[in-house]
Design an enzyme around this catalytic site. Structure first.
Site, PDB file in Angstrom:
ATOM      1  N   ARG A  37      22.107 -12.534  -8.693  1.00 55.61           N
ATOM      2  CA  ARG A  37      22.329 -13.338  -7.741  1.00 55.61           C
ATOM      3  C   ARG A  37      23.473 -14.387  -8.239  1.00 55.61           C
ATOM      4  NH1 ARG A  37      16.234 -13.883  -5.163  1.00 55.61           N
ATOM      5  NH2 ARG A  37      16.338 -12.010  -3.943  1.00 55.61           N
ATOM      6  N   LYS A 200       4.549  -0.828   4.226  1.00 48.48           N
ATOM      7  CA  LYS A 200       3.859  -0.939   5.361  1.00 48.48           C
ATOM      8  C   LYS A 200       4.603  -0.836   6.768  1.00 48.48           C
ATOM      9  CE  LYS A 200      -0.054  -3.457   3.552  1.00 48.48           C
ATOM     10  NZ  LYS A 200      -0.794  -4.667   3.607  1.00 48.48           N
ATOM     11  N   GLY A 356      15.767  -5.887  -1.510  1.00 52.76           N
ATOM     12  CA  GLY A 356      14.225  -5.745  -2.003  1.00 52.76           C
ATOM     13  C   GLY A 356      14.289  -4.627  -2.919  1.00 52.76           C
ATOM     14  N   GLY A 379      14.688  -9.889   3.776  1.00 51.02           N
ATOM     15  CA  GLY A 379      14.281 -10.037   5.139  1.00 51.02           C
ATOM     16  C   GLY A 379      15.699 -10.296   6.050  1.00 51.02           C
TER      17      GLY A 379
HETATM   18  P1  AMP Z   1       8.434  -3.049   0.959  1.00 47.80           P
HETATM   19  O1  AMP Z   1       8.538  -4.360   0.156  1.00 47.80           O
HETATM   20  O2  AMP Z   1       8.008  -3.146   2.115  1.00 47.80           O
HETATM   21  O3  AMP Z   1       9.797  -2.459   0.969  1.00 47.80           O
HETATM   22  O4  AMP Z   1       7.478  -2.188  -0.064  1.00 47.80           O
HETATM   23  C1  AMP Z   1       7.857  -1.966  -1.198  1.00 47.80           C
HETATM   24  C2  AMP Z   1       6.631  -1.410  -1.973  1.00 47.80           C
HETATM   25  O5  AMP Z   1       6.047  -0.258  -1.229  1.00 47.80           O
HETATM   26  C3  AMP Z   1       7.052  -1.142  -3.424  1.00 47.80           C
HETATM   27  O6  AMP Z   1       6.283  -1.876  -4.279  1.00 47.80           O
HETATM   28  C4  AMP Z   1       6.155   0.311  -3.348  1.00 47.80           C
HETATM   29  O7  AMP Z   1       5.465   0.570  -4.642  1.00 47.80           O
HETATM   30  C5  AMP Z   1       5.410   0.343  -2.166  1.00 47.80           C
HETATM   31  N1  AMP Z   1       5.173   1.618  -1.656  1.00 47.80           N
HETATM   32  C6  AMP Z   1       5.898   2.807  -1.709  1.00 47.80           C
HETATM   33  N2  AMP Z   1       5.418   3.951  -1.342  1.00 47.80           N
HETATM   34  C7  AMP Z   1       3.821   3.682  -1.310  1.00 47.80           C
HETATM   35  C8  AMP Z   1       2.582   4.360  -1.165  1.00 47.80           C
HETATM   36  N3  AMP Z   1       2.922   5.599  -0.838  1.00 47.80           N
HETATM   37  N4  AMP Z   1       1.511   3.721  -1.075  1.00 47.80           N
HETATM   38  C9  AMP Z   1       1.580   2.537  -1.565  1.00 47.80           C
HETATM   39  N5  AMP Z   1       2.672   1.687  -1.662  1.00 47.80           N
HETATM   40  C10 AMP Z   1       3.618   2.278  -1.694  1.00 47.80           C
END
Ligand code: AMP
Length: 400
Positions: A37, A200, A356, A379
Site C-alpha cells: 500500500r 458469504k 481483498g 469494499g
Molecule cells: P471474502 O472476504 O468474502 O472474499 O471471503 C474470503 C474468505 O472466504 C477466505 O478467507 C476463504 O477462506 C473463505 N472461503 C472461501 N471458500 C470457502 C468455503 N468453501 N468455505 C468456507 N470459507 C470459504
C-alpha cells in the site's frame, strides 16, 4: 461525471495534503509485513515532490476508534517512507494529525519535504466527518489529493469533509481505479464475465444482484456456492450455509435468468472433514456433497468449466477466492482461476481484480503483473461495481 486528477491541475510549488491508504499489516514488533500500500502511493508522492511541493500525508491505521493507541501509530510507515522516497529532502513524523504543534510543522514545511500526520482515527472526528476537524486538516495545505481508494466509500473528514475547504483531485492510483472500475461498470467489452467467490453471500448481495443484470456470465465460487446449491435442493453436507440467504440466492438466479445471464455453479467439489491443514480431503465427482463433508474448493470438472468460460471473456471482474485458498491443498481452484484470468488478459481481455483475498491469491501466484488492474479497495471496489456513488469520489472536483 469525470473527476479532475492531479495531472489536470497546476500544483507547482503548492502545499499538498494527500489522503493515503497506509493501513498496512504490522507484526507483533510493529514491523510492516507488507508495504504494497505504501509502494502504491509512490507514483503520486514522487510527482508531487518533482513539482517542488511540500507534501502532508495522512492516513488511518487499524481501528483505534477515536482513542490514541500507540500500537497503531503510523511511525513505522514514516520510517519505510524514508527508504522508499530517496528524493524527499526530509520525511518527518507529526505527533498528531491536528493541533498547534502539527500546524507549526506543516507551516514550516519546505518544497520536497514530507510530513506524515499521525493516525487520523485517533480522533473520533475523523469517522464522524466533523467539519471543524476537516477544516483544521485542510487549513494546512492548498490542494487536496485523494489517493486512498480503500476508504472512498466512507464519508469521513479526510475523504469528504476536507473537500469542502480545498481544491480536491484524484491521485494517479484513484484515477486508475475510477477508470478501470468505471469502464467495467459502464463500457465493458463483451463477453463480460464476473467471478464472485469468498466466504458469504451476505457481504456481496448488492454486487451479485447488480451484476446479474449486466454481465454475460456470472461464475460462483467460494463459501457462497453451498447456499446457492441448497436453494436448488442439492445436498451440501456440512458446508457453509446461510439459511437466511437461500431466498437471496434464488432471487439472484431468477434475475440472471430474466436477463439472459449465464450463472455457473460447480458440478463437483473438493471436500474435507474439517477446515484445517491436517484435514482429510476428498474429491467428490458429483453435485451432491455427502453428509459430514465440508465443501472447501471447486473440483476439477468445475475448474475446467470455469476456465473455458474465462478464456472467451473480453472483460473480467473477479472478487473473492473459489475455496479456502489460505490452506494450500484447498487452493487449486482459486489458483487455476487466477491463471486463466492472467492468460485471458494476455490475449487482450481487461481484468479487474477486486481487493481483498482475490488479490492475495493473485499475489501468491505472482500473477500481479499479468492483470490489467488490481484494485486497492475491497469494499470500495465492490460498491463501485454495484453502481453506487462513492462519497469520497463524488466529492472530488468534476472535470468540465
Ligand atoms: P471474502 O472476504 O468474502 O472474499 O471471503 C474470503 C474468505 O472466504 C477466505 O478467507 C476463504 O477462506 C473463505 N472461503 C472461501 N471458500 C470457502 C468455503 N468453501 N468455505 C468456507 N470459507 C470459504
Amino acid at each position: 461525471m469525470a473527476k479532475l486528477s492531479i495531472a489536470n491541475i497546476d500544483i507547482k510549488g503548492k502545499k499538498v495534503l494527500m489522503r493515503c491508504d497506509f493501513n498496512v499489516p504490522l507484526d507483533g514488533n510493529r514491523n510492516i509485513t507488507d508495504d504494497t500500500r505504501i509502494k502504491a502511493a509512490l507514483k503520486t508522492i514522487n510527482y508531487i515532490l518533482d513539482n517542488d511541493c511540500p507534501v502532508i500525508l495522512c492516513s488511518h491505521l487499524g481501528r483505534p476508534k477515536g482513542t490514541v493507541k500507540p500500537e497503531l501509530s503510523l511511525k513505522p510507515v514514516a520510517e519505510r517512507l524514508k527508504e522508499l522516497v530517496p528524493s524527499a529532502l526530509k520525511v518527518m513524523m507529526a505527533p498528531d494529525c491536528v493541533g498547534e504543534e502539527v500546524r507549526e510543522m506543516a507551516g514550516a514545511l519546505k518544497p520536497k519535504e514530507i510530513l506524515l500526520l499521525e493516525n487520523l482515527r485517533f480522533h473520533s472526528e475523523e469517522t464522524g466527518n466533523d467539519d471543524n476537524f476537516a477544516k483544521e486538516l485542510a487549513s494546512m495545505a492548498e490542494v487536496f489529493v485523494q489517493e486512498a481508494f480503500g476508504t472512498v466509500h466512507r464519508a469521513h473528514a479526510s475523504t469528504v469533509g476536507v473537500t469542502s475547504h480545498l481544491t480536491a483531485v484524484a491521485g494517479f492510483l484513484v484515477q486508475k481505479e475510477i477508470d478501470y472500475l468505471g469502464d467495467a461498470v459502464n463500457n465493458a467489452r463483451k463477453p463480460f464475465v464476473a467471478i464472485l467467490g469468498g466466504a458469504k453471500i451476505s457481504g456481496k448481495i448488492e454486487v451479485l444482484k447488480s451484476l446479474a443484470g449486466r454481465v454475460d456470465t456470472m461464475i460462483i465460487g467460494g463459501g457462497m456456492i453451498y447456499t446457492f446449491l441448497k436453494s436448488k435442493g442439492i445436498s451440501i453436507g456440512n458446508s457453509l450455509l446461510e439459511e437466511d440467504k437461500i431466498g437471496t440466492a434464488k432471487e439472484v438466479m431468477e434475475a440472471a435468468a430474466a436477463n439472459n445471464v449465464k450463472l455457473l455453479l460447480p458440478e463437483d467439489h473438493i471436500t474435507a472433514d474439517k477446515v484445517a491443514p491436517d484435514a482429510e480431503s476428498r474429491e467428490i465427482p458429483e453435485l451432491n456433497i455427502p453428509e459430514g463433508q465440508i465443501g472447501v474448493d471447486i473440483g476439477p470438472k468445475t475448474i475446467k468449466k470455469y476456465v473455458d468460460e474465462i478464456k472467451s471473456a473480453k472483460t473480467i471482474v473477479w472478487n473473492g477466492p473459489m475455496g479456502v485458498f489460505e490452506i494450500d491443498k484447498f487452493a487449486k481452484g482459486t489458483l487455476e482461476i487466477a491463471k486463466a484470468v492472467a492468460e485471458a488478459t494476455g490475449k487482450g481481455a481487461v481484468s479487474v481484480i477486486g481487493g481483498g483475498d482475490s488479490v492475495a491469491a493473485v499475489n501468491k501466484m505472482k500473477l500481479n503483473d499479468k492483470m490489467t488492474h488490481i484494485s486497492t479497495g475491497g469494499g470500495a471496489s465492490l460498491e463501485f461495481l454495484e453502481g453506487k456513488d462513492l462519497p469520497g469520489i463524488a466529492a472530488l472536483k468534476d472535470r468540465v
